[in-house]
Design a protein around this motif. Structure first.
Motif, PDB file in Angstrom:
ATOM      1  N   PHE A  48      -6.236  14.484 -11.334  1.00 35.06           N
ATOM      2  CA  PHE A  48      -6.653  14.783  -9.967  1.00 35.06           C
ATOM      3  C   PHE A  48      -8.147  14.605  -9.729  1.00 35.06           C
ATOM      4  O   PHE A  48      -8.575  14.347  -8.623  1.00 35.06           O
ATOM      5  CB  PHE A  48      -6.261  16.216  -9.593  1.00 35.06           C
ATOM      6  CG  PHE A  48      -4.784  16.394  -9.410  1.00 35.06           C
ATOM      7  CD1 PHE A  48      -4.179  15.960  -8.235  1.00 35.06           C
ATOM      8  CD2 PHE A  48      -4.004  16.968 -10.396  1.00 35.06           C
ATOM      9  CE1 PHE A  48      -2.817  16.111  -8.054  1.00 35.06           C
ATOM     10  CE2 PHE A  48      -2.643  17.115 -10.223  1.00 35.06           C
ATOM     11  CZ  PHE A  48      -2.041  16.688  -9.052  1.00 35.06           C
ATOM     12  N   PHE A  49      -8.945  14.766 -10.769  1.00 33.69           N
ATOM     13  CA  PHE A  49     -10.386  14.823 -10.514  1.00 33.69           C
ATOM     14  C   PHE A  49     -11.156  13.641 -11.096  1.00 33.69           C
ATOM     15  O   PHE A  49     -12.242  13.351 -10.635  1.00 33.69           O
ATOM     16  CB  PHE A  49     -10.965  16.132 -11.049  1.00 33.69           C
ATOM     17  CG  PHE A  49     -10.433  17.332 -10.328  1.00 33.69           C
ATOM     18  CD1 PHE A  49     -11.022  17.763  -9.157  1.00 33.69           C
ATOM     19  CD2 PHE A  49      -9.318  18.009 -10.803  1.00 33.69           C
ATOM     20  CE1 PHE A  49     -10.525  18.865  -8.471  1.00 33.69           C
ATOM     21  CE2 PHE A  49      -8.811  19.113 -10.132  1.00 33.69           C
ATOM     22  CZ  PHE A  49      -9.417  19.537  -8.958  1.00 33.69           C
ATOM     23  N   PHE A  94      -4.131  20.621  -3.382  1.00 37.99           N
ATOM     24  CA  PHE A  94      -4.963  20.861  -2.198  1.00 37.99           C
ATOM     25  C   PHE A  94      -5.757  19.597  -1.841  1.00 37.99           C
ATOM     26  O   PHE A  94      -5.804  19.172  -0.683  1.00 37.99           O
ATOM     27  CB  PHE A  94      -5.908  22.032  -2.490  1.00 37.99           C
ATOM     28  CG  PHE A  94      -6.990  22.223  -1.471  1.00 37.99           C
ATOM     29  CD1 PHE A  94      -6.704  22.765  -0.232  1.00 37.99           C
ATOM     30  CD2 PHE A  94      -8.303  21.853  -1.752  1.00 37.99           C
ATOM     31  CE1 PHE A  94      -7.707  22.945   0.706  1.00 37.99           C
ATOM     32  CE2 PHE A  94      -9.311  22.025  -0.811  1.00 37.99           C
ATOM     33  CZ  PHE A  94      -9.006  22.573   0.418  1.00 37.99           C
ATOM     34  N   LEU A  95      -6.334  18.967  -2.866  1.00 37.01           N
ATOM     35  CA  LEU A  95      -7.122  17.745  -2.628  1.00 37.01           C
ATOM     36  C   LEU A  95      -6.279  16.654  -1.995  1.00 37.01           C
ATOM     37  O   LEU A  95      -6.703  15.967  -1.073  1.00 37.01           O
ATOM     38  CB  LEU A  95      -7.663  17.201  -3.947  1.00 37.01           C
ATOM     39  CG  LEU A  95      -9.011  17.687  -4.435  1.00 37.01           C
ATOM     40  CD1 LEU A  95      -9.466  16.838  -5.599  1.00 37.01           C
ATOM     41  CD2 LEU A  95     -10.040  17.642  -3.326  1.00 37.01           C
ATOM     42  N   LEU A 136      -5.909  24.086 -11.889  1.00 39.97           N
ATOM     43  CA  LEU A 136      -6.313  22.721 -11.538  1.00 39.97           C
ATOM     44  C   LEU A 136      -5.201  22.003 -10.773  1.00 39.97           C
ATOM     45  O   LEU A 136      -5.461  21.211  -9.863  1.00 39.97           O
ATOM     46  CB  LEU A 136      -6.675  21.938 -12.797  1.00 39.97           C
ATOM     47  CG  LEU A 136      -7.987  22.384 -13.452  1.00 39.97           C
ATOM     48  CD1 LEU A 136      -8.142  21.741 -14.817  1.00 39.97           C
ATOM     49  CD2 LEU A 136      -9.184  22.033 -12.568  1.00 39.97           C
ATOM     50  N   ARG A 193      -5.492  17.429   1.583  1.00 43.11           N
ATOM     51  CA  ARG A 193      -6.656  17.253   2.448  1.00 43.11           C
ATOM     52  C   ARG A 193      -7.071  15.787   2.555  1.00 43.11           C
ATOM     53  O   ARG A 193      -8.085  15.481   3.165  1.00 43.11           O
ATOM     54  CB  ARG A 193      -7.843  18.059   1.905  1.00 43.11           C
ATOM     55  CG  ARG A 193      -7.624  19.539   1.916  1.00 43.11           C
ATOM     56  CD  ARG A 193      -7.824  20.140   3.268  1.00 43.11           C
ATOM     57  NE  ARG A 193      -9.189  19.922   3.752  1.00 43.11           N
ATOM     58  CZ  ARG A 193      -9.563  20.079   5.006  1.00 43.11           C
ATOM     59  NH1 ARG A 193      -8.681  20.440   5.899  1.00 43.11           N
ATOM     60  NH2 ARG A 193     -10.809  19.859   5.376  1.00 43.11           N
ATOM     61  N   ALA A 244     -11.350  22.855  -4.523  1.00 42.52           N
ATOM     62  CA  ALA A 244     -10.238  22.607  -5.437  1.00 42.52           C
ATOM     63  C   ALA A 244     -10.596  23.034  -6.850  1.00 42.52           C
ATOM     64  O   ALA A 244      -9.728  23.428  -7.630  1.00 42.52           O
ATOM     65  CB  ALA A 244      -9.853  21.132  -5.406  1.00 42.52           C
ATOM     66  N   TRP A 249      -2.907  10.215  -3.077  1.00 45.81           N
ATOM     67  CA  TRP A 249      -1.871  10.843  -3.893  1.00 45.81           C
ATOM     68  C   TRP A 249      -1.280   9.890  -4.918  1.00 45.81           C
ATOM     69  O   TRP A 249      -0.752  10.282  -5.945  1.00 45.81           O
ATOM     70  CB  TRP A 249      -0.762  11.406  -3.005  1.00 45.81           C
ATOM     71  CG  TRP A 249      -0.037  10.367  -2.191  1.00 45.81           C
ATOM     72  CD1 TRP A 249      -0.364   9.954  -0.948  1.00 45.81           C
ATOM     73  CD2 TRP A 249       1.105   9.611  -2.573  1.00 45.81           C
ATOM     74  NE1 TRP A 249       0.504   8.992  -0.522  1.00 45.81           N
ATOM     75  CE2 TRP A 249       1.422   8.750  -1.496  1.00 45.81           C
ATOM     76  CE3 TRP A 249       1.914   9.562  -3.723  1.00 45.81           C
ATOM     77  CZ2 TRP A 249       2.494   7.852  -1.551  1.00 45.81           C
ATOM     78  CZ3 TRP A 249       2.978   8.673  -3.760  1.00 45.81           C
ATOM     79  CH2 TRP A 249       3.253   7.837  -2.683  1.00 45.81           C
ATOM     80  N   GLY A 275      -5.422  23.141  -7.296  1.00 53.58           N
ATOM     81  CA  GLY A 275      -6.565  22.490  -6.658  1.00 53.58           C
ATOM     82  C   GLY A 275      -6.281  21.031  -6.364  1.00 53.58           C
ATOM     83  O   GLY A 275      -6.625  20.518  -5.295  1.00 53.58           O
ATOM     84  N   GLY A 276      -5.616  20.385  -7.297  1.00 50.86           N
ATOM     85  CA  GLY A 276      -5.303  18.966  -7.130  1.00 50.86           C
ATOM     86  C   GLY A 276      -4.383  18.742  -5.943  1.00 50.86           C
ATOM     87  O   GLY A 276      -4.593  17.830  -5.137  1.00 50.86           O
ATOM     88  N   ASP A 284     -14.258  19.765  -0.285  1.00 48.68           N
ATOM     89  CA  ASP A 284     -12.875  20.026  -0.685  1.00 48.68           C
ATOM     90  C   ASP A 284     -12.731  20.015  -2.199  1.00 48.68           C
ATOM     91  O   ASP A 284     -11.977  20.806  -2.766  1.00 48.68           O
ATOM     92  CB  ASP A 284     -11.945  18.978  -0.063  1.00 48.68           C
ATOM     93  CG  ASP A 284     -11.784  19.190   1.430  1.00 48.68           C
ATOM     94  OD1 ASP A 284     -12.208  20.258   1.914  1.00 48.68           O
ATOM     95  OD2 ASP A 284     -11.244  18.298   2.107  1.00 48.68           O
ATOM     96  N   THR A 285     -13.439  19.098  -2.858  1.00 49.06           N
ATOM     97  CA  THR A 285     -13.364  19.051  -4.315  1.00 49.06           C
ATOM     98  C   THR A 285     -13.892  20.353  -4.902  1.00 49.06           C
ATOM     99  O   THR A 285     -13.315  20.911  -5.839  1.00 49.06           O
ATOM    100  CB  THR A 285     -14.162  17.855  -4.862  1.00 49.06           C
ATOM    101  OG1 THR A 285     -13.793  16.700  -4.135  1.00 49.06           O
ATOM    102  CG2 THR A 285     -13.887  17.639  -6.333  1.00 49.06           C
TER     103      THR A 285
END
Ligand code: SF4
Ligand code: SF4
Lengths: 321, 387
Positions: free
Chosen positions: A255-256, A204-205, A198, A208, A37, A213, A201-202, A33-34
């Protein structure tokens, strides 16, 4: 003990401990998933810089995987390359490097991330600091010139917003350019500049459940709130709050990097405080520090508080005894 | 509501009986064969097969007519017959009325009932009318279609238990009831069906003092004895979403065949629920009196357990209904630092399995907890958990 004849056990069934159902979120899945993302930002980077971006990302990921394999072998642990954690660490590091980073810089950064940021502490799950940030910090301190995106790119129309805001006054970036900033038309890390991608993508992460959060929310809210406060006090001296988010690697970090599981706390209050702490430090470093981009160092500093924040624990059922 | 954890089914699933069972493997739990029980001995249904010195464990009886084929430490194998074989003695029902408490206890033990839960000192007696775990679907059917059996059991319980108040825990919206028993409705989502969460929802307090909780399954078992005066030789269990009322000792293979399940190598067969059951290594095994479900888990339907390190994601902490820190608990247990487990309140863990359900590292959480509990002398599910 009489020898059990293995043939008498046929057919062989899988005997495990309960539970026999699982929600399906696995480390492997989280890493996949990452990767998904990160994909939009990756594609934008490839579109903008082509082979140059591909070179840095592939090198960082490749070196990370190789070094991890070596470390695991030396430590006599089980090889878990297929879980994808090394690959993702490498990519995350690449996202923070300038596109023009020389090959040795990428190699050293990825190797240091893996060794100092993960395997000296015992490998998967044991890193007290966010793995790619360790390599990034070593590089930023040792070779600041090579890590500076504007020094590495000579002929470009893009601006380095961090440099501008710091040295050309807080009004040097007008709201008209926000959309461009969001699309990544600025100088900065190879992937961390694609704020919009990003952010997508974040989200989405989070959806999922690969990351919690609470961290990005607490972090981004704190950045905005503190930024707003400073700007309210003196708009001439401090930049507009949204610029903390639109420039630098704040969104990427939210997010990452901050969400890296081993180096962030695990209880809900711990996580919330962690986000607030990292957010506050991001703003403070950008407003007062010598470093232009606050987020990476802020996350590293917050990582140091994780063991402390993990001392916050829920009261067990029936109360403490 | 989280889908796999809903404890009710919308439709009725009647108790099916199996005919033409040829072999029973009646499990022994430390029981020794009764006098005269040897290989090749002919027994009528309900003949005493094995006894146990522990007062709280029921004796074991022949669930059918037949001839004893084999006796091991684990089970007694009976080859069944339709009619009483030659040389067997018929068994008459026992009249339980008029016995005082002491005599009733021994009579029930001799009829194969484990009486301890019914005699435990308490003020409130709670009947857990929920399906205890995902994979069990018998509760609605037992409550609605076999009420007279439950009420026969309840009449005995009232003679045995010092309780002054009786409560039946039911899923919200249920229309079931029992005579003289107050209903308590809960949202039927696992783990509310386990003792501690259920008691909390009932009393609002996180303590099980003065409360006894029995499963509907145990009450039904007592009811089978109470309504017939004959020993406990049958049990109800759910197999892959269907309900069966079958003799104790029915081989797992027979039940799987009846439920039209074909098991392939690499699959998992679970005796018990999906969250707390026991995986079987062989299908030649009889079901026990307290078996509540039989599940077939096809290979690859879940990620396999691995000895991965904890990545500190905190998912288990969110999931734990006991508000423990399963991540720390499992790490201490993994490295055999059992004092750490004590500090993390291992004794509060009810082995609900939720931490293992969410763990992305797929750690064998229950394995760690059971090892640690064994080392620390805390009761585990294998030896029935206390309330
Ligand atoms: S099994 Fe896990 S989730 Fe359940 S009570 Fe024990 S530690 Fe908590
Ligand atoms: S869910 Fe698993 S990996 Fe996550 S903190 Fe708990 S034990 Fe560790």
């Amino acid at each position: 003990m009489p020898q059990t004849d293995i043939t008498s056990l046929k057919p062989l069934f899988v005997v495990e401990t309960p539970p026999y159902i699982h929600n399906g979120v696995t480390i492997h899945g989280m890493m996949r998933d990452t990767l998904l993302a990160l994909a939009p930002a990756m594609i934008l980077a490839l579109m903008a810089h082509g082979v140059a971006a591909f070179r840095v990302m592939a090198l960082a990921a490749g070196v990370s995987v190789l070094v991890e394999a070596m470390c695991v072998r030396i430590a006599g642990q089980k090889l878990r390359i297929e879980d994808g954690t090394a690959l993702i660490s490498g990519l995350l590091l690449a996202f923070m490097l300038p596109v023009q980073a020389p090959w040795w810089l990428v190699t050293v950064g990825a190797a240091l991330s893996m060794i100092l940021g993960k395997h000296v502490f015992g490998g998967l799950g044991a890193n007290p600091l966010c793995t790619p940030l360790v390599g990034w910090a070593c590089l930023s301190i040792s070779w600041p010139k090579y890590m500076n995106p504007s020094a590495m790119v000579l002929n470009t129309d893009f601006l380095d917003p961090l440099l501008r805001l710091k040295f050309f006054g807080t009004q040097s970036i007008s709201p008209e350019t926000y959309k461009a900033l969001l699309m990544g038309e600025q100088l900065g890390g190879l992937g961390s500049v694609y704020i919009g991608a990003l952010l997508l993508g974040g989200i989405f992460l989070v959806a999922r459940r690969a990351v919690r959060w609470e961290i990005p929310v607490a972090y981004l809210l704190t950045v905005y709130a503190l930024g707003f406060l400073l700007w309210h006090i003196d708009p001439a001296r401090y930049i507009a709050p949204e610029l903390y988010l639109l420039t630098g690697s704040t969104v990427f970090a939210a997010f990452f990097l901050a969400t890296d599981h081993p180096s962030s706390p695990f209880s809900i209050w711990g996580i919330a405080l962690f986000g607030v702490l990292a957010g506050a430090m991001t703003v403070l470093i950008r407003a007062y520090g010598t470093h232009l981009d606050g987020a990476p160092f802020a996350i590293l500093l917050a990582n140091l508080f994780t063991p402390l924040l993990d001392m916050i624990r829920p009261v067990p059922w029936g109360g403490r005894k | 509501m989280k889908l796999p954890f809903i404890l009710t089914v919308p439709d009725k699933r009647p108790l099916e009986e199996l005919h033409g069972i040829t072999t029973l493997l009646v499990p022994l739990r430390g029981h020794t064969p009764a006098p005269g029980i040897k290989k090749r001995v002919a027994v009528a249904a309900n003949t005493l097969l094995a006894v146990h010195p522990d007062m709280s464990l029921g004796e074991i009886h022949a669930p059918c007519h037949g001839v004893i084929k084999d006796i091991t430490t684990r089970h007694i194998e009976i080859t069944c017959s339709e009619t009483p074989p030659e040389g067997s003695q018929p068994v008459a029902p026992v009249d339980l009325s008029g016995l005082d408490e002491q005599a009733l206890c021994s009579a029930l033990k001799e009829l194969g009932v484990s009486v301890r839960p019914f005699t435990r000192p308490c003020k409130t007696f709670v009947i857990n009318g929920l399906n205890p775990e995902p994979g069990m679907v018998y509760a609605e059917e037992v409550l609605s279609s076999h009420k007279e059996i439950l009420e026969a059991a309840l009449a005995l319980v009232k003679r045995l238990s010092p309780a002054t108040e009786y409560v039946l825990a039911l899923p919200a919206g249920s229309h079931s009831s029992l005579d003289g028993v107050r209903n308590h409705f809960v949202k039927p989502e696992y783990p509310i069906s386990l003792a501690r969460p259920l008691i909390k929802s009932l009393t609002g307090k996180e303590s099980s003092a003065d409360i006894t909780m029995v499963r509907l399954h145990d009450l039904f078992g007592l009811g089978l004895v109470a309504s017939s005066g004959l020993p406990r030789t049958r049990t109800v269990l759910s197999v892959q979403g269907r309900n069966f009322l079958v003799p104790v000792g029915t081989p797992v293979q027979t039940l799987l065949d009846a439920a039209l399940v074909s098991v392939k190598p690499g699959d998992t067969v679970v005796l018990g629920g999906a969250m707390r059951g026991q995986a079987l290594s062989v299908l030649r095994r009889g079901i026990d009196k307290d078996s509540e479900a039989l599940l077939h888990i096809p290979a690859k339907s879940k990620p396999p357990l691995e000895d991965n390190p904890c990545i500190n994601c905190g998912a288990c902490i969110y999931a734990c209904p006991m508000r423990l820190r399963p991540n720390m608990l499992s790490r201490y247990a993994e490295f055999e630092q059992y004092e750490g487990c004590t500090k993390e309140y291992l004794n509060r863990c009810i082995e609900c399995g939720l931490c293992g359900y969410v763990c992305p590292a797929c750690r064998p959480m229950q394995q760690y907890f059971r090892n640690a509990k064994k080392a620390l002398g805390i009761e585990t599910l294998q030896r029935r958990l206390p309330l």
